[in-house]
Design an enzyme around this catalytic site. Structure first.
Site, PDB file in Angstrom:
ATOM      1  N   ASP A  44      22.926  27.626  -2.536  1.00 22.44           N
ATOM      2  CA  ASP A  44      23.603  26.884  -3.912  1.00 22.44           C
ATOM      3  C   ASP A  44      22.979  26.174  -4.638  1.00 22.44           C
ATOM      4  O   ASP A  44      21.694  25.444  -4.310  1.00 22.44           O
ATOM      5  CB  ASP A  44      24.684  25.919  -3.257  1.00 22.44           C
ATOM      6  N   ASP A 436       2.947 -16.089   0.408  1.00 27.45           N
ATOM      7  CA  ASP A 436       2.653 -15.687   1.779  1.00 27.45           C
ATOM      8  C   ASP A 436       2.533 -16.913   2.709  1.00 27.45           C
ATOM      9  O   ASP A 436       2.573 -18.117   2.118  1.00 27.45           O
ATOM     10  CB  ASP A 436       1.526 -14.678   1.981  1.00 27.45           C
ATOM     11  N   GLY A 461       4.359 -20.315   1.538  1.00 25.07           N
ATOM     12  CA  GLY A 461       5.845 -20.502   1.972  1.00 25.07           C
ATOM     13  C   GLY A 461       6.253 -19.584   3.123  1.00 25.07           C
ATOM     14  O   GLY A 461       5.644 -18.452   3.206  1.00 25.07           O
ATOM     15  N   ASP A 462       7.401 -19.797   3.492  1.00 22.23           N
ATOM     16  CA  ASP A 462       8.246 -18.869   4.440  1.00 22.23           C
ATOM     17  C   ASP A 462       9.089 -18.114   3.673  1.00 22.23           C
ATOM     18  O   ASP A 462      10.213 -18.788   3.352  1.00 22.23           O
ATOM     19  CB  ASP A 462       8.533 -19.745   5.807  1.00 22.23           C
ATOM     20  N   PHE A 463       9.128 -16.772   3.797  1.00 20.01           N
ATOM     21  CA  PHE A 463      10.153 -16.250   2.947  1.00 20.01           C
ATOM     22  C   PHE A 463      11.514 -16.132   3.604  1.00 20.01           C
ATOM     23  O   PHE A 463      12.571 -15.723   2.940  1.00 20.01           O
ATOM     24  CB  PHE A 463       9.734 -14.755   2.301  1.00 20.01           C
ATOM     25  N   ARG A 478       5.166  -3.105   2.708  1.00 20.39           N
ATOM     26  CA  ARG A 478       4.837  -2.992   4.114  1.00 20.39           C
ATOM     27  C   ARG A 478       5.343  -4.205   4.725  1.00 20.39           C
ATOM     28  O   ARG A 478       4.857  -4.745   5.673  1.00 20.39           O
ATOM     29  CB  ARG A 478       3.392  -2.748   4.554  1.00 20.39           C
TER      30      ARG A 478
HETATM   31  C1  LIG Z   1       2.292  -6.015   7.162  1.00 24.36           C
HETATM   32  S1  LIG Z   1       1.667  -7.309   6.305  1.00 24.36           S
HETATM   33  C2  LIG Z   1       1.727  -6.715   4.906  1.00 24.36           C
HETATM   34  C3  LIG Z   1       1.024  -7.210   3.870  1.00 24.36           C
HETATM   35  C4  LIG Z   1       0.688  -6.812   2.393  1.00 24.36           C
HETATM   36  N1  LIG Z   1       2.023  -6.817   1.863  1.00 24.36           N
HETATM   37  C5  LIG Z   1       0.050  -5.261   2.187  1.00 24.36           C
HETATM   38  O1  LIG Z   1       1.015  -4.462   2.012  1.00 24.36           O
HETATM   39  O2  LIG Z   1      -0.984  -5.056   2.663  1.00 24.36           O
HETATM   40  C6  LIG Z   1       2.926  -8.216   6.376  1.00 24.36           C
HETATM   41  C7  LIG Z   1       2.463  -9.525   5.553  1.00 24.36           C
HETATM   42  O3  LIG Z   1       3.797 -10.534   5.478  1.00 24.36           O
HETATM   43  C8  LIG Z   1       3.451 -11.887   5.738  1.00 24.36           C
HETATM   44  N2  LIG Z   1       4.601 -12.602   6.241  1.00 24.36           N
HETATM   45  C9  LIG Z   1       4.972 -12.579   7.467  1.00 24.36           C
HETATM   46  N3  LIG Z   1       6.019 -13.256   7.921  1.00 24.36           N
HETATM   47  C10 LIG Z   1       6.332 -14.210   6.826  1.00 24.36           C
HETATM   48  C11 LIG Z   1       7.130 -15.054   6.441  1.00 24.36           C
HETATM   49  N4  LIG Z   1       8.086 -15.690   7.193  1.00 24.36           N
HETATM   50  N5  LIG Z   1       7.024 -15.580   5.277  1.00 24.36           N
HETATM   51  C12 LIG Z   1       5.951 -14.970   4.130  1.00 24.36           C
HETATM   52  N6  LIG Z   1       5.169 -14.123   4.411  1.00 24.36           N
HETATM   53  C13 LIG Z   1       5.414 -13.610   5.841  1.00 24.36           C
HETATM   54  C14 LIG Z   1       2.265 -11.683   6.646  1.00 24.36           C
HETATM   55  O4  LIG Z   1       1.577 -12.876   6.560  1.00 24.36           O
HETATM   56  C15 LIG Z   1       1.707 -10.616   6.063  1.00 24.36           C
HETATM   57  O5  LIG Z   1       0.579 -10.726   4.940  1.00 24.36           O
END
Ligand SMILES: C[S@@+](CC[C@H](N)C(=O)[O-])C[C@H]1O[C@@H](n2cnc3c(N)ncnc32)[C@H](O)[C@@H]1O
Length: 569
Positions: A44, A436, A461-463, A478
């Site tokens: 199709d 990060d 910070g912690d997302f 990633r």
């Molecule tokens: C697999 S790596 C990817 C890094 C980057 N974005 C890349 O593509 O190369 C995951 C990233 O997420 C960050 N990360 C993990 N837990 C996190 C959190 N709770 N808050 C902020 N960043 C965090 C890690 O430190 C790391 O840099």
């Protein structure tokens, strides 16, 4: 490819063309003589422009609406094809095997004047044709150019069809084995962009999108039952299996040569023999000789009659520690972190969980904070791995979409800032905040490019916990593959709360669509390392949709990562 020997595989078989289209009948009749029953072919064709599907016009006004919409623009013509192979087994019941694929051709229409449009509509030709035109007849005069298979626009992608027949009938018995056929989907082009619609896929109306829906394609690829003639293994199949079995030896040879500094050495001092290399890398001559020869056989090194060694282009491009696209960091991470985890793959498959405790003796509630970041060397190695991949893939991700409307971006989990720098290079007005964990941000300075503009900043910070910086565009490169759906929802909800209408999320991941070996293996990689997983385009679209994001577009960059953008509605 010589088509006739391929299509002649249908000779002696009864082929049912499950289509009323005289054009498809014509295309297939020209190539075939049919006798005994066992193949059904269905096809199709649709035309898609700006995310809307144009089928056959119902009347002249409808034809006018369609053709004026196509005027002056490029649109896509998709033909979906299903081949059903039927085989009567010894119990006299029938086994079926379904193979499906689709082909996309881009067609650019000229600017059409009113008089030309109506002249064409009055010819009566548009009425039984998808999109309201037939390229093979008068409609050809509307077309400025065609990119792709012309016959696909007529209604049947003969070339792709023949390639499928070739796979089904010409490849050896092993390919016909059930497991491999279950995965023989070939319907995703390497590179395409297609809107997935603005609604969640739980809503059936959402399937009215510009490309065949993923779910229907997945269903079509299912194997209902297969049987193969057992002609015994073929030479190429044996070769392929041996290559697969050798895969880990090749990886380990690459890791070891890289770790011992072989490529850097041969770059600064080319044409050393094995004994000289052995002396420099402080290894045995016998072992070094084996390793160097293995690297030659893998295309990483070159040699000559004098048995001296030099780097091959592959090594110069990716394996030198100071090459712009060096994968050295990633190679070391694969060797020292991923490899030990993969030795527990069987447990990971049985339990469905990551294997940090077995491989490294550590419990890991949070992959990053509990394992990768509680040792300075391991953290730097991981950051260096992320940096090397982001440098290689960053430009393709940064330019996958037109991002000119976004003036501020936030790269969540942006690690060393490699992607952020590519974004600012590609978009001169964009400012990017890399967000990060504090332990990462404090080391990020080590990875800053020497000459960089000041449009990249870092925020610790912690997302999952802290307030996210305001931005027009949020980037998740990633990131989502590290987390299970529950956590992904938490993160997307927080991003959605920070967004205003028109903001967007850009995701860069290896997407599972298309059965690319790298993606499927990457999925195992996530299994042994994380609580997350690689996902399909449709899964991302569904997750995003639940947080108010739509108009999803995907680009397969052909560069390791795929890119997806979704807009806050
Ligand atoms: C697999 S790596 C990817 C890094 C980057 N974005 C890349 O593509 O190369 C995951 C990233 O997420 C960050 N990360 C993990 N837990 C996190 C959190 N709770 N808050 C902020 N960043 C965090 C890690 O430190 C790391 O840099």
């Amino acid at each position: 490819m010589v088509l006739n020997p391929v299509i002649s595989k249908l000779a002696g078989k009864l082929v049912v063309l499950a289509s009323a289209s005289p054009r498809r009948m014509e295309i297939l009749r020209n190539t075939n003589h049919l006798k005994t029953p066992d193949v059904v072919i269905g096809a199709d064709t649709i035309v898609a422009v700006d995310g809307t599907i144009l089928e056959k016009p119902v009347d002249k006004n409808d034809a006018y609406r369609m053709l004026s919409r196509l005027s002056g623009k490029e649109h896509s013509v998709y033909t979906g094809v299903v081949i059903v192979l039927c085989h009567e087994n010894e119990n006299k019941s029938v086994d079926y095997r379904l193979i499906d694929f689709y082909e996309e051709t881009k067609v650019k229409f000229a600017d059409l004047s009113e008089s030309m449009l109506w002249e064409y509509i009055d010819s009566g030709e548009p009425m039984d044709k998808a999109g309201g035109y037939g390229i093979q007849a008068l409609g050809g005069m509307l077309v400025e150019r065609v990119h792709g298979d012309f016959l696909n626009v007529v209604g049947f992608p003969l070339n792709h069809f023949c390639k499928q027949l070739d796979v089904v009938f010409n490849t050896s018995g092993l390919l016909l084995s059930q497991e491999i056929l279950a995965h023989s989907e070939t319907n995703v082009k390497d590179e395409h962009t297609w809107p997935l619609g603005n609604s969640c896929s739980t809503n059936p109306a959402a399937e009215n999108t510009a490309a065949p829906s993923l779910s229907s394609r997945e269903q079509l690829t299912e194997v209902i039952g297969t049987e193969r003639e057992d002609n015994g293994p073929q030479k190429d199949d044996l070769q392929r299996i041996i290559e697969l079995m050798d895969g880990f030896k090749a990886s380990k040879a690459l890791f070891t040569a890289s770790r011992l500094g072989v490529f850097d050495l041969l770059q600064s001092r080319p044409e050393l023999d094995a004994a000289q290399v052995a002396q420099e890398i402080k290894a045995s001559v016998k072992g070094t000789q084996c390793l160097l020869d293995a690297c030659v056989s893998l295309g990483l090194l070159r040699t000559c009659q004098k048995r001296v060694y030099m780097n091959a282009a592959l090594a110069q491009g990716f394996l030198l520690s100071d090459a712009p696209h060096s994968l050295g960091g990633y190679i070391q991470h694969c060797d020292q972190t991923v490899w030990p985890l993969f030795t527990h793959l069987e447990c990971a498959v049985r339990d469905g969980t990551h294997q940090h405790e077995k491989a490294f003796g550590k419990k890991a509630n949070d992959l990053f904070q509990d394992t990768l970041y509680n040792n300075q060397d391991i953290k730097l190695r991981f950051m260096s791995a992320m940096h090397s991949i982001a440098k290689v893939t960053g430009r393709a991700v940064a330019t996958a979409f037109d991002l000119s409307r976004f003036k501020t971006a936030c790269d969540l989990g942006g690690c060393t800032g490699a992607l952020a720098h590519e974004l600012t290079k590609a978009h001169p007005e964009m400012r990017v905040t890399v967000f990060d964990l504090p332990t990462v941000v404090e080391m990020s300075g080590r990875f800053s490019p020497q000459h960089s503009e000041n449009r990249v900043s870092f925020l610790a910070g912690d997302f999952f916990e802290d307030e996210l910086p305001k931005a027009d565009l949020y980037i998740l490169a990633r990131i989502l593959h590290d987390w299970p759906d529950e956590k992904v929802h938490v993160l997307l909800r927080r991003i959605a709360d920070s967004c205003t209408s028109g903001s967007a999320v850009l995701i860069a991941e290896t997407m599972l669509d298309g059965w690319k070996p790298h993606s499927a293996l990457q999925s195992l990689n996530m299994l042994v390392q994380t609580e997350g997983m690689e996902r399909r385009e449709r899964q991302f679209a569904d997750l995003l949709c639940q947080h108010g994001f739509g108009d999803v577009q995907v680009v397969h960059t052909r560069n390791f990562l795929d890119a997806l953008i979704a807009f806050k509605m």
